[in-house]
Design a protein around this motif. Structure first.
Motif, PDB file in Angstrom:
ATOM      1  N   ASN A  62      50.037 -88.649  75.790  1.00  0.00           N
ATOM      2  CA  ASN A  62      49.188 -88.790  74.611  1.00  0.00           C
ATOM      3  C   ASN A  62      49.074 -90.270  74.228  1.00  0.00           C
ATOM      4  O   ASN A  62      47.971 -90.794  74.032  1.00  0.00           O
ATOM      5  N   TYR A  63      50.198 -90.940  74.117  1.00  0.00           N
ATOM      6  CA  TYR A  63      50.186 -92.356  73.736  1.00  0.00           C
ATOM      7  C   TYR A  63      49.538 -93.224  74.811  1.00  0.00           C
ATOM      8  O   TYR A  63      48.840 -94.187  74.500  1.00  0.00           O
ATOM      9  N   ALA A  64      49.749 -92.903  76.064  1.00  0.00           N
ATOM     10  CA  ALA A  64      49.146 -93.677  77.150  1.00  0.00           C
ATOM     11  C   ALA A  64      47.626 -93.564  77.123  1.00  0.00           C
ATOM     12  O   ALA A  64      46.915 -94.558  77.308  1.00  0.00           O
ATOM     13  N   LEU A  65      47.111 -92.364  76.890  1.00  0.00           N
ATOM     14  CA  LEU A  65      45.659 -92.185  76.819  1.00  0.00           C
ATOM     15  C   LEU A  65      45.075 -92.966  75.643  1.00  0.00           C
ATOM     16  O   LEU A  65      44.049 -93.643  75.790  1.00  0.00           O
ATOM     17  N   HIS A  66      45.734 -92.910  74.492  1.00  0.00           N
ATOM     18  CA  HIS A  66      45.248 -93.671  73.338  1.00  0.00           C
ATOM     19  C   HIS A  66      45.335 -95.178  73.595  1.00  0.00           C
ATOM     20  O   HIS A  66      44.421 -95.929  73.245  1.00  0.00           O
ATOM     21  N   THR A  67      46.422 -95.602  74.198  1.00  0.00           N
ATOM     22  CA  THR A  67      46.589 -97.025  74.514  1.00  0.00           C
ATOM     23  C   THR A  67      45.501 -97.501  75.459  1.00  0.00           C
ATOM     24  O   THR A  67      44.894 -98.556  75.249  1.00  0.00           O
ATOM     25  N   MET A  68      45.232 -96.724  76.489  1.00  0.00           N
ATOM     26  CA  MET A  68      44.198 -97.115  77.449  1.00  0.00           C
ATOM     27  C   MET A  68      42.816 -97.110  76.804  1.00  0.00           C
ATOM     28  O   MET A  68      41.969 -97.944  77.146  1.00  0.00           O
ATOM     29  N   LEU A  69      42.594 -96.224  75.850  1.00  0.00           N
ATOM     30  CA  LEU A  69      41.314 -96.228  75.143  1.00  0.00           C
ATOM     31  C   LEU A  69      41.144 -97.533  74.365  1.00  0.00           C
ATOM     32  O   LEU A  69      40.055 -98.111  74.352  1.00  0.00           O
ATOM     33  N   TYR A  70      42.223 -98.021  73.752  1.00  0.00           N
ATOM     34  CA  TYR A  70      42.150 -99.317  73.081  1.00  0.00           C
ATOM     35  C   TYR A  70      41.785-100.423  74.074  1.00  0.00           C
ATOM     36  O   TYR A  70      40.917-101.246  73.792  1.00  0.00           O
ATOM     37  N   PHE A  71      42.426-100.426  75.235  1.00  0.00           N
ATOM     38  CA  PHE A  71      42.122-101.456  76.244  1.00  0.00           C
ATOM     39  C   PHE A  71      40.669-101.391  76.690  1.00  0.00           C
ATOM     40  O   PHE A  71      40.007-102.411  76.836  1.00  0.00           O
ATOM     41  N   VAL A  72      40.176-100.201  76.913  1.00  0.00           N
ATOM     42  CA  VAL A  72      38.801-100.023  77.378  1.00  0.00           C
ATOM     43  C   VAL A  72      37.809-100.448  76.298  1.00  0.00           C
ATOM     44  O   VAL A  72      36.739-100.974  76.601  1.00  0.00           O
ATOM     45  N   ALA A  73      38.163-100.253  75.040  1.00  0.00           N
ATOM     46  CA  ALA A  73      37.268-100.617  73.928  1.00  0.00           C
ATOM     47  C   ALA A  73      37.209-102.122  73.687  1.00  0.00           C
ATOM     48  O   ALA A  73      36.225-102.616  73.141  1.00  0.00           O
ATOM     49  N   LEU A  74      38.238-102.842  74.089  1.00  0.00           N
ATOM     50  CA  LEU A  74      38.274-104.292  73.871  1.00  0.00           C
ATOM     51  C   LEU A  74      37.325-105.017  74.819  1.00  0.00           C
ATOM     52  O   LEU A  74      37.070-104.543  75.927  1.00  0.00           O
ATOM     53  N   PRO A  75      36.819-106.186  74.406  1.00  0.00           N
ATOM     54  CA  PRO A  75      36.005-106.984  75.317  1.00  0.00           C
ATOM     55  C   PRO A  75      36.797-107.349  76.576  1.00  0.00           C
ATOM     56  O   PRO A  75      38.024-107.527  76.514  1.00  0.00           O
ATOM     57  N   VAL A  76      36.116-107.456  77.693  1.00  0.00           N
ATOM     58  CA  VAL A  76      36.757-107.768  78.974  1.00  0.00           C
ATOM     59  C   VAL A  76      37.588-109.039  78.851  1.00  0.00           C
ATOM     60  O   VAL A  76      37.148-110.033  78.273  1.00  0.00           O
ATOM     61  N   GLY A  77      38.815-108.994  79.362  1.00  0.00           N
ATOM     62  CA  GLY A  77      39.701-110.152  79.372  1.00  0.00           C
ATOM     63  C   GLY A  77      40.536-110.331  78.116  1.00  0.00           C
ATOM     64  O   GLY A  77      41.396-111.200  78.066  1.00  0.00           O
ATOM     65  N   THR A  78      40.288-109.521  77.106  1.00  0.00           N
ATOM     66  CA  THR A  78      41.036-109.634  75.849  1.00  0.00           C
ATOM     67  C   THR A  78      42.468-109.149  76.047  1.00  0.00           C
ATOM     68  O   THR A  78      42.712-108.119  76.651  1.00  0.00           O
ATOM     69  N   THR A  79      43.395-109.924  75.529  1.00  0.00           N
ATOM     70  CA  THR A  79      44.813-109.592  75.602  1.00  0.00           C
ATOM     71  C   THR A  79      45.264-109.054  74.249  1.00  0.00           C
ATOM     72  O   THR A  79      44.835-109.541  73.207  1.00  0.00           O
ATOM     73  N   ILE A  80      46.143-108.058  74.300  1.00  0.00           N
ATOM     74  CA  ILE A  80      46.697-107.487  73.067  1.00  0.00           C
ATOM     75  C   ILE A  80      48.196-107.284  73.272  1.00  0.00           C
ATOM     76  O   ILE A  80      48.636-106.887  74.345  1.00  0.00           O
ATOM     77  N   GLY A  81      48.960-107.597  72.256  1.00  0.00           N
ATOM     78  CA  GLY A  81      50.412-107.515  72.347  1.00  0.00           C
ATOM     79  C   GLY A  81      50.955-106.126  72.108  1.00  0.00           C
ATOM     80  O   GLY A  81      50.310-105.291  71.468  1.00  0.00           O
ATOM     81  N   VAL A  82      52.142-105.900  72.615  1.00  0.00           N
ATOM     82  CA  VAL A  82      52.788-104.596  72.464  1.00  0.00           C
ATOM     83  C   VAL A  82      53.033-104.277  70.994  1.00  0.00           C
ATOM     84  O   VAL A  82      52.910-103.118  70.580  1.00  0.00           O
TER      85      VAL A  82
END
Length: 137
Positions: free
Chosen positions: A8-28
């Motif tokens: 569940n958390y992995a799917l939500h986390t990956m959705l955040y990554f996919v929603a971000l502009p390409v190359g954007t970094t986000i911290g844990v």
């Protein structure tokens, strides 16, 4: 069928990554805050996603994690496999006779149909429903 909370958390986390502009970094820390999770627990999930080649860790003062793969290609099934593995969900007991094997065949076919569906479902299809992602980072 039931998947672990980590999936569940992995799917939500990956959705955040996919929603971000390409190359954007986000911290844990930020990812953990968004999901109200312990950063330590989320780090374990992120490690599995890194090993699966979906995201990568970037060192430095502005480090964190970023998407490694083409966002249009990421399916629900890939994320599930990264966390849960690829073992079948159902196994007949070895001591059962041929009827057990017949049941296994039905269950395997059903699981294959579910996996085919999840393979076709791409995370990017949900991005429009996430809302404003600029506040994520």
């Amino acid at each position: 069928m039931k998947y672990s909370q980590a999936t569940n958390y992995a799917l939500h986390t990956m959705l955040y990554f996919v929603a971000l502009p390409v190359g954007t970094t986000i911290g844990v820390q930020r990812l953990a805050e968004l999901q109200r999770l312990s950063p330590t627990y989320l780090s374990k999930i992120l490690t599995r996603l890194v090993k699966a080649g979906m995201i990568e860790s970037t060192p430095g003062i502005n480090g964190g994690y970023r998407l490694r793969r083409n966002k249009a290609d990421l399916s629900f099934l890939e994320v599930i496999h990264a966390i849960e593995g690829t073992a079948s969900l159902f196994h007949c007991a070895d001591e059962l006779d041929h009827r057990g094997c017949l049941i296994q065949q039905v269950m395997t076919q059903a699981e294959q149909q579910m996996e085919d569906y999840l393979k076709e479902c791409k995370l990017v299809e949900l991005v429009g429903q996430v809302g404003d992602v600029t506040s994520l980072v």
